[in-house]
Scaffold this active site. Structure first.
Site, PDB file in Angstrom:
ATOM      1  N   ILE A 167      19.162  32.432 -59.413  1.00 10.54           N
ATOM      2  CA  ILE A 167      18.205  31.692 -60.220  1.00 10.54           C
ATOM      3  C   ILE A 167      18.948  30.944 -61.322  1.00 10.54           C
ATOM      4  CG2 ILE A 167      17.741  33.723 -61.697  1.00 10.54           C
ATOM      5  CD1 ILE A 167      14.803  32.716 -61.904  1.00 10.54           C
ATOM      6  N   CYS A 168      18.414  29.776 -61.688  1.00  8.53           N
ATOM      7  CA  CYS A 168      18.925  28.997 -62.814  1.00  8.53           C
ATOM      8  C   CYS A 168      20.393  28.623 -62.613  1.00  8.53           C
ATOM      9  CB  CYS A 168      18.691  29.785 -64.104  1.00  8.53           C
ATOM     10  SG  CYS A 168      19.040  28.884 -65.630  1.00  8.53           S
ATOM     11  N   GLY A 169      21.225  28.853 -63.602  1.00 12.98           N
ATOM     12  CA  GLY A 169      22.624  28.445 -63.546  1.00 12.98           C
ATOM     13  C   GLY A 169      23.410  29.064 -62.418  1.00 12.98           C
ATOM     14  N   THR A 206      22.567  29.082 -59.447  1.00 10.98           N
ATOM     15  CA  THR A 206      22.515  28.165 -58.314  1.00 10.98           C
ATOM     16  C   THR A 206      23.660  27.159 -58.384  1.00 10.98           C
ATOM     17  OG1 THR A 206      20.996  26.623 -59.427  1.00 10.98           O
ATOM     18  CG2 THR A 206      20.009  28.389 -58.106  1.00 10.98           C
TER      19      THR A 206
END
Length: 201
Positions: free
Chosen positions: A106-108, A110
């Site tokens: 999730i988020c960074g 990725t």
């Protein structure tokens, strides 16, 4: 007591990790029979979340074997975009996927997977498409404008979608299925009171 390590989910923790992004997933995994263990860069060194939460990881990344895990969850963190410090976690995600063990990012995180080449050829999402494009990855054709995306053993989500992320994680591991999974999502995403009764029926 013998613990089935293949039901254990491993949550990656490191300095600046976004502690709000995985709470729904880990809490409900634990409540449905999937113990959660934390994995840090090294053994015995406390890490500090963005919110100031301090965690001493259960084990070091080097000691994590995909054969002992049901899933690796990678949280967002400022450090994903501040250099290569977290690159070993993306490399571990490659090991997991190669072994057929799911990875959820999730988020960074990725962006870390994008830099590792793990989003090339897979459907995925993130905060916005140009955030991943800035990594120089070659998987842009697989970007999907969605809250969360599952492609085989890989789950991705943007930073504002912890509930959708948890839905994909819970569904992938069978914590909830069918109508129960839908009710869980409607309860925590839509605040639907009828969903509470369905979930607990």
């Amino acid at each position: 007591m013998i613990v089935d390590t293949t039901s254990t989910v491993h949550l990656a923790v490191y300095d600046t990790f976004a502690d709000w992004e995985t709470g729904y997933a880990t809490a409900w995994l634990a409540r449905t029979g999937h113990p959660v263990r934390t994995v840090g860069p090294t053994a015995g060194r406390t890490v500090t979340a963005i919110g100031g939460l301090r965690i001493q990881p259960d084990l070091a990344l080097d000691d994590l074997d995909p054969r002992d895990s049901a899933m690796l969850i990678l949280t967002g963190a400022d450090l994903w975009d501040a250099g290569d410090e977290l690159a070993p976690f993306a490399a571990k995600a490659r090991e997991f996927l190669a072994a057929g063990v799911p990875v959820a990012a999730i988020c960074g995180a990725t962006a870390g997977l994008a830099r590792e080449g793990l989003l090339d050829g897979r459907k995925h999402t993130s905060a916005v498409s140009y955030y991943l494009a800035a990594t120089g990855y070659r998987g842009g054709d697989g970007y999907v404008e969605a809250d969360a995306v599952t492609d085989g053993d890989l789950i991705t989500a943007g930073p504002t979608e912890p509930v959708a992320f948890a839905r994909e994680v819970l569904g992938r591991l069978g914590a909830f299925e069918g109508g129960k999974l839908d009710a869980w999502y409607r309860l925590f995403h839509d605040s639907d009171p009828a969903a509470f009764e369905e979930l607990n029926a």
